[in-house]
Scaffold this active site. Structure first.
Site, PDB file in Angstrom:
ATOM      1  N   CYS A   1      -3.691   2.110   6.149  1.00 27.43           N
ATOM      2  CA  CYS A   1      -4.064   1.552   7.446  1.00 27.43           C
ATOM      3  C   CYS A   1      -4.596   2.626   8.395  1.00 27.43           C
ATOM      4  O   CYS A   1      -5.276   2.313   9.357  1.00 27.43           O
ATOM      5  CB  CYS A   1      -2.885   0.803   8.063  1.00 27.43           C
ATOM      6  SG  CYS A   1      -1.358   1.714   8.021  1.00 27.43           S
TER       7      CYS A   1
ATOM      8  N   ASN B   1       0.814  -1.227   0.000  1.00 32.02           N
ATOM      9  CA  ASN B   1       0.000   0.000   0.000  1.00 32.02           C
ATOM     10  C   ASN B   1       0.848   1.277   0.000  1.00 32.02           C
ATOM     11  O   ASN B   1       0.468   2.255  -0.633  1.00 32.02           O
ATOM     12  CB  ASN B   1      -1.026  -0.014   1.142  1.00 32.02           C
ATOM     13  CG  ASN B   1      -0.418  -0.127   2.502  1.00 32.02           C
ATOM     14  OD1 ASN B   1       0.635  -0.750   2.661  1.00 32.02           O
ATOM     15  ND2 ASN B   1      -1.039   0.461   3.490  1.00 32.02           N
TER      16      ASN B   1
ATOM     17  N   GLU C   1       3.182  -3.562  12.362  1.00 31.01           N
ATOM     18  CA  GLU C   1       2.279  -2.462  12.007  1.00 31.01           C
ATOM     19  C   GLU C   1       1.153  -3.094  11.204  1.00 31.01           C
ATOM     20  O   GLU C   1       1.358  -3.496  10.061  1.00 31.01           O
ATOM     21  CB  GLU C   1       2.999  -1.407  11.153  1.00 31.01           C
ATOM     22  CG  GLU C   1       4.181  -0.745  11.823  1.00 31.01           C
ATOM     23  CD  GLU C   1       3.821   0.147  13.001  1.00 31.01           C
ATOM     24  OE1 GLU C   1       2.611   0.318  13.293  1.00 31.01           O
ATOM     25  OE2 GLU C   1       4.744   0.651  13.647  1.00 31.01           O
TER      26      GLU C   1
ATOM     27  N   GLU D   1       7.297   2.721  15.238  1.00 28.49           N
ATOM     28  CA  GLU D   1       8.310   3.119  14.269  1.00 28.49           C
ATOM     29  C   GLU D   1       8.410   4.641  14.284  1.00 28.49           C
ATOM     30  O   GLU D   1       7.589   5.334  14.889  1.00 28.49           O
ATOM     31  CB  GLU D   1       7.904   2.643  12.868  1.00 28.49           C
ATOM     32  CG  GLU D   1       7.870   1.136  12.743  1.00 28.49           C
ATOM     33  CD  GLU D   1       7.638   0.687  11.320  1.00 28.49           C
ATOM     34  OE1 GLU D   1       6.485   0.801  10.846  1.00 28.49           O
ATOM     35  OE2 GLU D   1       8.602   0.246  10.672  1.00 28.49           O
TER      36      GLU D   1
HETATM   37  P1  NDP Z   1      -0.271  -9.493   3.885  1.00 28.22           P
HETATM   38  O1  NDP Z   1      -0.265  -9.062   5.285  1.00 28.22           O
HETATM   39  O2  NDP Z   1      -0.461 -10.937   3.619  1.00 28.22           O
HETATM   40  O3  NDP Z   1       1.120  -9.040   3.171  1.00 28.22           O
HETATM   41  C1  NDP Z   1       2.036  -8.116   3.689  1.00 28.22           C
HETATM   42  C2  NDP Z   1       3.462  -8.594   3.412  1.00 28.22           C
HETATM   43  O4  NDP Z   1       3.673  -9.837   4.092  1.00 28.22           O
HETATM   44  C3  NDP Z   1       3.752  -8.886   1.941  1.00 28.22           C
HETATM   45  O5  NDP Z   1       5.093  -8.595   1.668  1.00 28.22           O
HETATM   46  C4  NDP Z   1       3.515 -10.391   1.879  1.00 28.22           C
HETATM   47  O6  NDP Z   1       4.095 -11.025   0.764  1.00 28.22           O
HETATM   48  C5  NDP Z   1       4.126 -10.827   3.176  1.00 28.22           C
HETATM   49  N1  NDP Z   1       3.676 -12.137   3.639  1.00 28.22           N
HETATM   50  C6  NDP Z   1       2.547 -12.807   3.303  1.00 28.22           C
HETATM   51  N2  NDP Z   1       2.480 -13.991   3.955  1.00 28.22           N
HETATM   52  C7  NDP Z   1       3.596 -14.083   4.709  1.00 28.22           C
HETATM   53  C8  NDP Z   1       4.116 -15.057   5.600  1.00 28.22           C
HETATM   54  N3  NDP Z   1       3.453 -16.187   5.847  1.00 28.22           N
HETATM   55  N4  NDP Z   1       5.284 -14.821   6.203  1.00 28.22           N
HETATM   56  C9  NDP Z   1       5.973 -13.678   5.998  1.00 28.22           C
HETATM   57  N5  NDP Z   1       5.543 -12.720   5.145  1.00 28.22           N
HETATM   58  C10 NDP Z   1       4.358 -12.902   4.521  1.00 28.22           C
HETATM   59  O7  NDP Z   1      -1.357  -8.606   3.140  1.00 28.22           O
HETATM   60  P2  NDP Z   1      -2.105  -8.853   1.741  1.00 28.22           P
HETATM   61  O8  NDP Z   1      -1.259  -8.301   0.663  1.00 28.22           O
HETATM   62  O9  NDP Z   1      -2.529 -10.287   1.608  1.00 28.22           O
HETATM   63  O10 NDP Z   1      -3.422  -7.925   1.907  1.00 28.22           O
HETATM   64  C11 NDP Z   1      -4.595  -8.451   2.516  1.00 28.22           C
HETATM   65  C12 NDP Z   1      -5.242  -7.431   3.443  1.00 28.22           C
HETATM   66  O11 NDP Z   1      -4.308  -7.035   4.438  1.00 28.22           O
HETATM   67  C13 NDP Z   1      -5.645  -6.105   2.784  1.00 28.22           C
HETATM   68  O12 NDP Z   1      -6.898  -6.182   2.201  1.00 28.22           O
HETATM   69  C14 NDP Z   1      -5.612  -5.158   3.953  1.00 28.22           C
HETATM   70  O13 NDP Z   1      -6.835  -5.227   4.661  1.00 28.22           O
HETATM   71  C15 NDP Z   1      -4.508  -5.687   4.823  1.00 28.22           C
HETATM   72  N6  NDP Z   1      -3.245  -4.935   4.646  1.00 28.22           N
HETATM   73  C16 NDP Z   1      -2.934  -4.029   5.596  1.00 28.22           C
HETATM   74  C17 NDP Z   1      -1.799  -3.268   5.461  1.00 28.22           C
HETATM   75  C18 NDP Z   1      -1.438  -2.241   6.487  1.00 28.22           C
HETATM   76  O14 NDP Z   1      -0.598  -1.372   6.230  1.00 28.22           O
HETATM   77  N7  NDP Z   1      -1.987  -2.324   7.671  1.00 28.22           N
HETATM   78  C19 NDP Z   1      -0.910  -3.376   4.302  1.00 28.22           C
HETATM   79  C20 NDP Z   1      -1.319  -4.403   3.362  1.00 28.22           C
HETATM   80  C21 NDP Z   1      -2.457  -5.131   3.551  1.00 28.22           C
HETATM   81  P3  NDP Z   1       3.215 -11.182  -0.596  1.00 28.22           P
HETATM   82  O15 NDP Z   1       3.155  -9.819  -1.177  1.00 28.22           O
HETATM   83  O16 NDP Z   1       3.929 -12.153  -1.409  1.00 28.22           O
HETATM   84  O17 NDP Z   1       1.864 -11.688  -0.159  1.00 28.22           O
END
Ligand code: NDP
Length: 454
Positions: A264, A134, A232, A433
């Protein structure tokens, strides 16, 4: 190449392929961590002033590439150009701030009988940073740059959809003269490269930003190694508007539409005192209709697409087309478009009112009085951010202390400044952070007692 070995980066506004990038596996993570460990030992032994000088040079190089980085962010993440420029500038500014911190990371001398007692803030070693899609540049920077300044090496795994700006930042670090392997970016899948980084015994700390669900898994895996972790996570932040507020400023739709709502800190629960509910509803209906949604590279565009088909499907599943709502418009496609939306028929405990939707969607809910506002604001598993709007100073002070969230704004929508702490209460995260203590979070405190009586 199989799908597990490469990442296909799409422009979310057009669905065209921007780049194809090799995806790291566990062996790549192993090699990166070994190289990072070697680089870190030299980096940690350098004088803080020398580390600071190199980080300032890195900031200068980023500064010279702000426009390039911003345009790359527009293409891979669909962010509108003005916001993307802010993001690249934020990475630069945090480098400068962190560089200053490197020189001020001091120990203490504590009076004790029979000797001298001194403390040292020692770097942890290799820090693993896992970033979401994001805000690819700022979040990569928040996890990485204070860690570098404190004398650590960093291995950063960006999100699979948005690896390009992080890769470019790593190139710019080398151009600026940072030691090789000190700041490495490993694009890859979360369940492969992300997990390998979390599980690696030589990674001393994980900084994770993303969903609460994945954050929980990361914390569980870190617990097995007693590895410190900063999380976060998600948010469902309230925007509390009292009847005595400057209502026009308080209901700015960009408090939840910025970055197409994929933020977020987005103020997605608009809590309005019942006397001004109709006024707010009318204001929102007018302003949503006027939001310019479209090509994010066009300077006049105010809102771009969602990041991916998957995210669009998720938003659609939480926001039925026939739900009572105020709506703006969005292009038909190609691209992952969703119109600015305010749901008006939700109960405060409905799924749409409680879940992080991560799209341009807010819910509008009335409240009766101060106690009711506080009750609704806190009735969520999240606690990241929030705003409250009132001209009554006493109420501002009472409510800002009563709302359980890490980042509150009174008569303002903003939550993030690189020189103030950022992080969540409850299921929005763990640790902080940014701000004055950001570097200390990447150190261990060592206490040394030297006897004067031996
Ligand atoms: P994730 O939390 O799954 O992804 C965030 C990061 O974690 C990405 O780099 C992802 O890799 C990585 N990741 C995923 N699975 C693992 C694991 N098992 N171990 C270590 N790292 C991992 O978010 P999503 O992209 O699936 O988004 C889904 C929902 O999450 C969104 O709709 C939103 O609601 C929320 N979200 C919230 C954020 C925030 O800032 N609070 C940011 C992003 C999402 P990869 O990209 O390969 O999946």
């Amino acid at each position: 190449m199989s799908a597990e070995h490469e990442l296909v980066v799409l422009n979310p506004a057009t669905e065209e392929v921007v780049a194809t990038v090799p995806a790291a596996d566990a062996a790549d993570v192993d090699r990166a961590v070994a190289r990072a460990s070697a680089a870190q030992r030299t980096w940690a032994s350098a004088a803080p002033a020398d580390r600071a000088r190199l980080l300032r040079r890195f900031a200068d190089v980023v500064d010279a590439h702000v426009e390039e980085l911003a345009r790359l962010e527009v293409r891979e993440a669909g962010h509108v150009l003005g916001n993307a420029r802010w993001e690249a500038g934020n990475a630069r500014d945090l480098l400068l701030y962190s560089a200053g911190g490197a020189e001020r990371l001091l120990g203490r001398q504590i009076p004790v009988p029979g000797g001298w007692d001194v403390t040292f803030q020692e770097p942890l070693g290799v820090v693993g940073v896992i970033a979401p899609w994001n805000f690819p540049m700022p979040i990569a920077a928040w996890g990485s740059f204070p860690a570098l300044a404190a004398g650590n090496a960093v291995v950063l795994k960006p999100a699979e959809t948005t690896p390009l700006t992080a890769l470019r930042l790593a190139e710019l670090a080398l151009e600026a003269g940072l030691p090789e392997h000190l700041f490495q970016v490993l694009p890859g899948y979360g369940h492969i490269a992300g997990r390998a980084l979390v599980d690696h015994p030589d990674v001393a700390k994980i900084v994770f930003t993303g969903s609460t669900r994945t954050g929980r898994e990361v914390m569980e895996r870190c617990a097995r190694l007693v590895k410190p972790v900063t999380l976060e996570l998600g948010g469902k932040s309230p925007n509390i508007v009292f009847a005595d507020a400057d209502v026009k400023t308080a209901v700015d739709p960009f408090s939840f539409l910025d970055n197409s709502g994929q933020d977020c800190c987005a103020r997605t629960r608009i809590l309005v005192q019942e006397q001004v509910y109709d006024e707010v509803r009318e204001l929102l209906a007018d302003t949503l209709a006027g939001v310019r949604v479209g090509d994010p590279a066009d300077e006049k565009t105010q809102m771009g697409p969602l990041i991916s088909r998957q995210q669009l499907d998720r938003v659609r599943s939480l926001v039925p087309e026939d739900a009572p709502a105020l709506r703006g418009s969005a292009p038909d496609g190609p691209g992952f478009w969703f119109p600015p939306t305010v749901l008006t028929g939700e109960r405060h405990d409905s799924e749409a009112a409680r879940e992080e939707i991560f799209g341009p969607v807010a819910v509008l809910l009335p409240f009766t009085d101060e106690a009711d506002a506080i009750r609704l604001a806190n009735d969520t598993p999240y606690g990241l951010a929030g705003s409250l709007w009132t001209r009554d100073l006493g109420r501002a002070l009472r409510v800002s202390r009563a709302v359980k969230a890490g980042n509150l704004s009174v008569n303002s929508h903003s939550s993030v400044r690189y020189w103030t702490p950022f992080g969540g209460y409850k299921q929005s995260g763990l640790g902080r952070e940014l701000g004055p203590d950001a570097l200390t979070a990447f150190t261990e405190t060592k206490n040394v007692f030297i006897s004067t009586e031996a």
